[in-house]
Design a protein around this motif. Structure first.
Motif, PDB file in Angstrom:
ATOM      1  N   VAL A  18       0.874  -1.304  -0.016  1.00 36.84           N
ATOM      2  CA  VAL A  18       0.077  -0.010   0.005  1.00 36.84           C
ATOM      3  C   VAL A  18       0.853   1.213   0.290  1.00 36.84           C
ATOM      4  N   LYS A  19       1.963   1.185   0.799  1.00 34.58           N
ATOM      5  CA  LYS A  19       2.703   2.359   0.788  1.00 34.58           C
ATOM      6  C   LYS A  19       3.490   2.467  -0.755  1.00 34.58           C
ATOM      7  N   ALA A  20       3.956   1.637  -1.353  1.00 31.38           N
ATOM      8  CA  ALA A  20       4.302   1.831  -2.642  1.00 31.38           C
ATOM      9  C   ALA A  20       3.304   2.295  -3.800  1.00 31.38           C
ATOM     10  N   LEU A  21       1.837   1.920  -3.402  1.00 30.59           N
ATOM     11  CA  LEU A  21       0.882   2.332  -4.108  1.00 30.59           C
ATOM     12  C   LEU A  21       0.655   3.943  -4.038  1.00 30.59           C
ATOM     13  N   VAL A  22       0.831   4.299  -2.717  1.00 31.37           N
ATOM     14  CA  VAL A  22       0.671   5.634  -2.368  1.00 31.37           C
ATOM     15  C   VAL A  22       1.835   6.595  -3.041  1.00 31.37           C
ATOM     16  N   LYS A  23       3.019   6.281  -2.991  1.00 36.16           N
ATOM     17  CA  LYS A  23       4.209   6.649  -3.642  1.00 36.16           C
ATOM     18  C   LYS A  23       3.757   7.074  -5.087  1.00 36.16           C
ATOM     19  N   LYS A  24       3.105   5.984  -5.556  1.00 36.89           N
ATOM     20  CA  LYS A  24       2.719   6.077  -7.192  1.00 36.89           C
ATOM     21  C   LYS A  24       1.715   7.093  -7.419  1.00 36.89           C
ATOM     22  N   LYS A  25       1.061   7.374  -6.402  1.00 38.09           N
ATOM     23  CA  LYS A  25      -0.431   8.467  -6.375  1.00 38.09           C
ATOM     24  C   LYS A  25      -1.463   7.552  -7.120  1.00 38.09           C
ATOM     25  N   VAL A  26      -1.509   6.198  -6.806  1.00 40.95           N
ATOM     26  CA  VAL A  26      -2.698   5.859  -7.484  1.00 40.95           C
ATOM     27  C   VAL A  26      -4.020   5.469  -6.768  1.00 40.95           C
ATOM     28  N   ILE A  27      -3.710   5.890  -5.452  1.00 39.28           N
ATOM     29  CA  ILE A  27      -4.715   5.747  -4.548  1.00 39.28           C
ATOM     30  C   ILE A  27      -5.560   7.282  -4.175  1.00 39.28           C
ATOM     31  N   THR A  28      -6.968   6.955  -4.131  1.00 34.19           N
ATOM     32  CA  THR A  28      -7.609   8.190  -4.110  1.00 34.19           C
ATOM     33  C   THR A  28      -8.850   7.890  -2.801  1.00 34.19           C
ATOM     34  N   VAL A  29      -9.093   8.915  -1.986  1.00 30.98           N
ATOM     35  CA  VAL A  29     -10.232   8.778  -1.059  1.00 30.98           C
ATOM     36  C   VAL A  29     -11.231   9.954  -1.281  1.00 30.98           C
ATOM     37  N   ASN A  30     -12.312   9.695  -1.793  1.00 24.39           N
ATOM     38  CA  ASN A  30     -13.169  10.646  -1.887  1.00 24.39           C
ATOM     39  C   ASN A  30     -12.716  11.774  -3.200  1.00 24.39           C
ATOM     40  N   GLY A  31     -11.898  10.982  -3.981  1.00 21.67           N
ATOM     41  CA  GLY A  31     -11.581  11.764  -5.260  1.00 21.67           C
ATOM     42  C   GLY A  31     -10.203  12.573  -4.911  1.00 21.67           C
ATOM     43  N   ASN A  32      -9.538  12.659  -3.565  1.00 23.94           N
ATOM     44  CA  ASN A  32      -8.606  13.282  -3.409  1.00 23.94           C
ATOM     45  C   ASN A  32      -7.498  12.242  -3.284  1.00 23.94           C
ATOM     46  N   THR A  33      -5.918  12.606  -3.789  1.00 28.30           N
ATOM     47  CA  THR A  33      -5.018  11.722  -3.824  1.00 28.30           C
ATOM     48  C   THR A  33      -4.434  11.512  -2.403  1.00 28.30           C
ATOM     49  N   VAL A  34      -4.069  10.171  -2.317  1.00 28.40           N
ATOM     50  CA  VAL A  34      -3.812  10.029  -0.805  1.00 28.40           C
ATOM     51  C   VAL A  34      -2.077  10.116  -0.799  1.00 28.40           C
ATOM     52  N   THR A  35      -1.843  10.811   0.471  1.00 29.21           N
ATOM     53  CA  THR A  35      -0.333  10.972   0.537  1.00 29.21           C
ATOM     54  C   THR A  35       0.388  10.267   1.815  1.00 29.21           C
ATOM     55  N   LYS A  36      -0.670   9.438   2.533  1.00 26.31           N
ATOM     56  CA  LYS A  36      -0.143   8.962   3.652  1.00 26.31           C
ATOM     57  C   LYS A  36      -0.953   7.593   3.876  1.00 26.31           C
ATOM     58  N   ALA A  37      -0.280   6.442   4.064  1.00 27.67           N
ATOM     59  CA  ALA A  37      -0.774   5.113   3.980  1.00 27.67           C
ATOM     60  C   ALA A  37      -1.395   4.831   5.264  1.00 27.67           C
ATOM     61  N   ASP A  38      -1.280   5.725   6.281  1.00 31.79           N
ATOM     62  CA  ASP A  38      -1.611   5.349   7.448  1.00 31.79           C
ATOM     63  C   ASP A  38      -3.002   6.427   7.886  1.00 31.79           C
ATOM     64  N   MET A  39      -3.422   7.134   6.898  1.00 30.32           N
ATOM     65  CA  MET A  39      -4.535   8.060   6.944  1.00 30.32           C
ATOM     66  C   MET A  39      -5.744   7.410   7.335  1.00 30.32           C
ATOM     67  N   LYS A  40      -6.521   8.200   8.342  1.00 27.64           N
ATOM     68  CA  LYS A  40      -7.700   7.567   8.664  1.00 27.64           C
ATOM     69  C   LYS A  40      -9.136   7.705   7.897  1.00 27.64           C
ATOM     70  N   LEU A  41      -9.851   6.520   7.511  1.00 29.59           N
ATOM     71  CA  LEU A  41     -10.931   6.754   6.835  1.00 29.59           C
ATOM     72  C   LEU A  41     -12.397   5.963   7.494  1.00 29.59           C
TER      73      LEU A  41
END
Length: 236
Positions: A18-41
């Motif tokens: 997941v951290k690797a995917l975050v670095k690739k900027k391919v994960i979004t939450v509610n349309g916003n690109t994720v920058t931290k793998a440990d963000m709360k949702l």
């Protein structure tokens, strides 16, 4: 819930992945690109996407397995278990809903939903378990009546009534084929019920739980996820 835990739980990958995917900027939450793998949702309300694919929140999973003989209905054992058969769901803490003897085949449900398991297995819930069995012995109308009243097992326990249907009798070979519906799941219960009336089970297969029948398209050892409609059928 942490994002990395949510994604690993849904089979996207390990927390390191997941951290690797975050670095690739391919994960979004509610349309916003994720920058931290440990963000709360909030998995029930937030929309999580990985490489433009929505990851649907699925807290519980229900698997139908056509259990083969020779496999143990347990999560861990020195022998091969039903959990070893099912792949792709390692991120869920699956357990079998009840047990089938090692040499018994047929319908077994695997889930991580403890309340569902309790509801299905509790005799008070009156969920039918239907078996097909081959018997060494002649099953008669008298046997059917005995099962209707319950039988006393070798340990003195008197079972709840069982609905026994005679499918076929071979007088020459002194064998029978039957269908039995019970609502309990005592240790080796079906075998012990027939032993109580002087007969022996030579083959046993569970074919139905509640109103959910074993999928005829599943070969021995195959499995599938159950739909919400199918899950409801289990509770009758």
């Amino acid at each position: 819930m942490r994002l990395d835990k949510f994604l690993s739980h849904h089979g996207v990958g390990s927390r390191k992945d997941v951290k690797a995917l975050v670095k690739k900027k391919v994960i979004t939450v509610n349309g916003n690109t994720v920058t931290k793998a440990d963000m709360k949702l909030n998995p029930e309300t937030d929309t999580v996407m990985v490489q433009d694919e929505v990851i649907h929140f699925e807290p519980y999973v229900y698997i139908m397995l056509n259990k083969p003989a020779g496999v143990v209905s347990s999560t861990q054992d020195k022998d091969r278990t039903v959990i070893d058969i099912v792949s792709g769901f390692e991120h869920y803490d699956l357990h079998p809903v009840g047990r089938l003897d090692k040499d018994t085949e047929g319908l077994l449900i695997l889930t991580n939903d403890g309340q569902f398991t309790h509801d299905v297995l509790s005799p008070k819930k009156h969920v039918n378990k239907t078996y097909f069995a081959k018997i060494d012995g002649i099953v008669s109308d008298e046997t059917v009546k005995q099962f209707q009243h319950g039988v006393t097992l070798d340990d003195g326990y008197h079972t709840m009534p069982g609905l026994l249907t005679i499918m076929n009798v071979n007088s020459a070979e002194q064998t029978s084929e039957v269908e039995l519906i019970i609502q309990e799941g005592k240790f080796h219960q079906v075998k012990r019920m027939f032993e109580a009336v002087g007969m022996k089970v030579t083959y046993l297969k569970r074919i139905k739980m509640g109103n959910l029948a074993l999928d005829a398209t599943l070969s021995t050892g195959d499995y599938k996820k159950l739909s919400p409609e199918e899950i409801k059928c289990v509770r009758n």
